[in-house]
Scaffold this active site. Structure first.
Site, short mmCIF file in Angstrom:
data_model
loop_
_atom_site.label_atom_id
_atom_site.label_comp_id
_atom_site.label_asym_id
_atom_site.label_seq_id
_atom_site.Cartn_x
_atom_site.Cartn_y
_atom_site.Cartn_z
N GLY A 1 11.70 0.84 20.58
CA GLY A 1 11.34 -0.49 20.08
C GLY A 1 10.28 -0.40 19.00
N ARG A 2 9.94 -1.54 18.45
CA ARG A 2 8.91 -1.61 17.42
C ARG A 2 7.88 -2.67 17.82
NH1 ARG A 2 10.08 1.00 12.73
NH2 ARG A 2 8.71 -0.37 11.52
N GLY B 1 0.77 -1.24 0.00
CA GLY B 1 0.00 0.00 0.00
C GLY B 1 0.80 1.29 0.00
N ARG B 2 2.13 1.19 0.20
CA ARG B 2 2.94 2.40 0.37
C ARG B 2 3.26 3.07 -0.97
NH1 ARG B 2 7.34 2.97 4.19
NH2 ARG B 2 6.79 1.05 5.23
N HIS C 1 46.71 -12.10 5.55
CA HIS C 1 47.43 -11.12 6.38
C HIS C 1 47.84 -9.95 5.50
CE1 HIS C 1 50.08 -9.57 9.48
NE2 HIS C 1 51.04 -9.48 8.57
N VAL D 1 11.73 8.90 30.52
CA VAL D 1 11.13 10.17 30.14
C VAL D 1 9.64 10.08 30.46
CG1 VAL D 1 10.62 11.70 28.20
CG2 VAL D 1 12.82 10.53 28.32
N THR E 1 9.56 -1.04 5.20
CA THR E 1 10.28 -0.13 6.10
C THR E 1 11.77 -0.17 5.80
OG1 THR E 1 8.63 -0.48 7.83
CG2 THR E 1 10.78 0.36 8.54
N CYS E 2 12.30 -1.38 5.63
CA CYS E 2 13.76 -1.53 5.47
C CYS E 2 14.32 -0.67 4.33
CB CYS E 2 14.11 -3.00 5.26
SG CYS E 2 15.85 -3.28 4.92
N GLY F 1 9.55 -2.66 -0.96
CA GLY F 1 10.74 -2.55 -0.10
C GLY F 1 10.45 -2.39 1.37
P1 NAI Z 1 15.39 -1.82 20.64
O1 NAI Z 1 14.45 -2.80 21.20
O2 NAI Z 1 16.64 -2.26 19.97
O3 NAI Z 1 15.84 -0.80 21.77
C1 NAI Z 1 14.92 0.01 22.48
C2 NAI Z 1 15.58 0.53 23.74
O4 NAI Z 1 14.69 1.44 24.36
C3 NAI Z 1 15.88 -0.55 24.76
O5 NAI Z 1 17.20 -0.39 25.19
C4 NAI Z 1 14.87 -0.28 25.86
O6 NAI Z 1 15.34 -0.67 27.15
C5 NAI Z 1 14.70 1.22 25.75
N1 NAI Z 1 13.45 1.74 26.29
C6 NAI Z 1 12.24 1.17 26.24
N2 NAI Z 1 11.32 1.98 26.82
C7 NAI Z 1 11.98 3.09 27.24
C8 NAI Z 1 11.60 4.29 27.90
N3 NAI Z 1 10.33 4.50 28.22
N4 NAI Z 1 12.53 5.21 28.20
C9 NAI Z 1 13.84 4.97 27.86
N5 NAI Z 1 14.26 3.86 27.23
C10 NAI Z 1 13.35 2.93 26.91
O7 NAI Z 1 14.48 -0.92 19.68
P2 NAI Z 1 14.84 0.08 18.51
O8 NAI Z 1 16.21 0.62 18.65
O9 NAI Z 1 13.71 1.04 18.46
O10 NAI Z 1 14.79 -0.86 17.24
C11 NAI Z 1 13.58 -1.54 16.90
C12 NAI Z 1 13.85 -2.81 16.17
O11 NAI Z 1 14.45 -2.55 14.93
C13 NAI Z 1 14.78 -3.71 16.94
O12 NAI Z 1 14.28 -5.03 16.88
C14 NAI Z 1 16.07 -3.60 16.20
O13 NAI Z 1 16.84 -4.78 16.31
C15 NAI Z 1 15.62 -3.35 14.78
N6 NAI Z 1 16.63 -2.61 14.05
C16 NAI Z 1 17.73 -3.27 13.60
C17 NAI Z 1 18.73 -2.60 12.95
C18 NAI Z 1 19.93 -3.34 12.51
O14 NAI Z 1 19.88 -4.57 12.43
N7 NAI Z 1 21.06 -2.68 12.26
C19 NAI Z 1 18.65 -1.17 12.67
C20 NAI Z 1 17.48 -0.57 13.23
C21 NAI Z 1 16.51 -1.28 13.86
#
Ligand code: NAI
Length: 465
Positions: A272-273, A34-35, A444, A237, A41-42, A39
């Site tokens: 998080g998501r 629908g977007r 190396h 927060v 979100t990624c 592709g």
């Molecule tokens: P995340 O689950 O990795 O981290 C969220 C962080 O927010 C946690 O450390 C949690 O303790 C903290 N948190 C939760 N509630 C809070 C609050 N009220 N106040 C302060 N801190 C709080 O989630 P993120 O970074 O949003 O990523 C979402 C998803 O997307 C994850 O599953 C992640 O692995 C994936 N992702 C993966 C990437 C990659 O593979 N390079 C890049 C971006 C996202």
């Protein structure tokens, strides 16, 4: 009424890989998105644009700080408009690439929002608002995830942004508060820190990146702190007041106590998501998501006959490459083949500087499971390539079963860790012992030698030091 073997709802890494694999296997397949572009979100507002900005901002940071050490005198000037433009161009090229793959593999791309309209039926609302029905022997839900909201901190995509807004800020913030020290917060916080913002990360837990090996996370945090990123750990927060040009946040210790205020031009909410299933018509086939919104599955089969689910809407790490694995396995099962995913071997990478990459178990998980293990570790300060390149942050660590020597987990923090981890994904998929890696000749000088030296360290015969 159009009739298909498989109709996939969602065109992200789960959905588009499922569509291509179905086409390859000779199934008549449609993918509903629908977007307006494939592709998910990624490609559109996640992995790809963030990596484009991470790469460009890393180059800017290097030019600003490190080129002089190499004897290159430059005075870089930021052109944010061009940085955003090249990001958008790369994304468009990639999404067009998927359309090409759809055509090549005879997968139909159906534009519009899809919803399940009863067993074997998907209703698609097109751009003109009219609904059409697709009939399907199998429906695959691949609708992904959306950012988790936080009460009191409303995302307006102007001053308070989520990961999507943070990819397109109109200016470099003077100051930015990131809520959540997870992967999104640290990657996008890094982008804006490198471009000149003062970045403070507020994290509820007493540590960053939950799920990452703790020793690795500590080294990672030290490296980010050295670059100027600030951390408020064990803090939550509780309120946000949006002004004309800034936001005032109220922050309280997670354990309770006195509140304080923190001001910033921009706030990035990244806590998080959560699975995205709004308006999907799950009730028409009797599917009820669990308390956290995930669709429960058994080998991708939902509780409804002929309805399957993959990617972020089901349990497991919310990662594009995990969704891709789900996609292929799910379609192969639909086609009567033996689709399979080894969830113990899904790697994770944080694309910051330094990168962090891991596969398998953390030390904490092994301790909690009572598994006897040996660890071998090697710092990049002792790796010749890292030294020559002036990139010595971090280490490689190999965890192996104390009795059998089978590799159980590998954790790398350092530049290009994401490229290095692939070797260990393969090794672990073949049930390698640490000695197997230790006795394999590595080129190396490369950073991969640090990984080998870590494996040698399991039996205590590390050589370079
Ligand atoms: P995340 O689950 O990795 O981290 C969220 C962080 O927010 C946690 O450390 C949690 O303790 C903290 N948190 C939760 N509630 C809070 C609050 N009220 N106040 C302060 N801190 C709080 O989630 P993120 O970074 O949003 O990523 C979402 C998803 O997307 C994850 O599953 C992640 O692995 C994936 N992702 C993966 C990437 C990659 O593979 N390079 C890049 C971006 C996202």
């Amino acid at each position: 009424m159009a009739q298909y073997d498989v109709v996939i709802i969602g065109g992200g890494p789960g959905g588009y890989n499922a569509a291509i694999r179905a086409g390859q296997l000779g199934l008549k397949v449609a993918c509903v998105e629908g977007r307006g572009v494939l592709g998910g979100t990624c490609l559109n507002v996640g992995c790809m644009p963030s990596k484009a900005l991470l790469h460009a901002s890393e180059m800017y940071d290097l030019a600003n700080k490190d080129f002089a050490t190499l004897g290159i005198e430059v005075a870089p000037k930021l052109n944010l408009g061009q940085m955003m433009k090249q990001k958008a161009e790369s994304v468009t090229a990639l999404t067009k690439g998927i359309e090409f793959l759809f055509k090549k593999n005879k997968a139909d791309y159906v534009k519009g929002w899809g919803r399940i309209a009863g067993p074997g039926k998907v209703a698609v609302k097109g751009e003109d608002g009219a609904e059409s029905i697709l009939e399907a022997k199998h429906i695959v839900i691949a609708t992904g995830s959306e950012p988790t909201p936080l009460a009191g901190v409303e995302v307006d995509q102007k001053r308070i942004v989520d990961s999507t807004g943070a990819l397109s800020l109109p200016e470099v913030p003077k100051s930015m508060v990131v809520i959540g020290a997870g992967i999104i917060g640290l990657e996008l916080g890094s982008v804006w820190r490198r471009l000149g913002a003062e970045v403070t990360v507020v994290e509820y837990l007493p540590r960053i990146t939950p799920g990452m090996d703790e020793e690795t996370a500590k080294t990672f945090q030290r490296a980010l702190t050295k670059q100027g990123m600030k951390f408020e750990l064990g803090a939550k927060v509780t309120a946000a007041k949006v002004g004309k040009k800034d936001v005032e946040l109220t922050i309280e210790p997670a354990a309770g106590g006195e509140a304080k205020s923190l001001k910033a031009d921009y706030v990035l909410l990244a806590i998080g998501r959560r699975p995205f299933t709004d308006g999907l018509g799950l009730e028409t086939v009797g599917i009820t998501p669990d308390k956290r919104g995930f669709i429960e599955t058994d080998h991708f089969k939902t509780s409804a006959e002929g309805v399957w689910a993959i990617g972020d809407v089901i349990h497991g790490p919310m990662l594009a490459h995990k969704a891709e694995e789900d996609a292929v396995a799910c379609i192969e099962l639909i086609a009567g083949k033996a689709g399979h995913v080894d969830y113990d071997l899904v790697p994770s990478v944080v694309y910051t500087y330094p990168e962090v990459a891991w596969v398998g178990k953390t030390e904490e998980a092994l301790k909690a499971e009572g598994v006897a293990y040996k660890a071998g570790k090697f710092p990049f300060t002792a790796n010749s390539r890292a030294k020559i390149n002036h990139e010595t942050d971090g280490f490689a660590k190999v965890l192996a079963d104390a009795k059998t020597d089978r590799i159980l987990g590998v954790h790398i923090v350092g530049p290009q860790a994401g490229e290095m981890i692939g070797e260990y994904c393969v090794a672990m998929a073949f049930a390698a012992a640490s000695e197997d890696i230790a006795r394999i000749c590595h080129p190396h000088p490369t950073r991969s030698e640090a990984g080998r030296q870590a494996a040698m360290g399991v039996e205590g015969w590390t050589m370079q030091a």
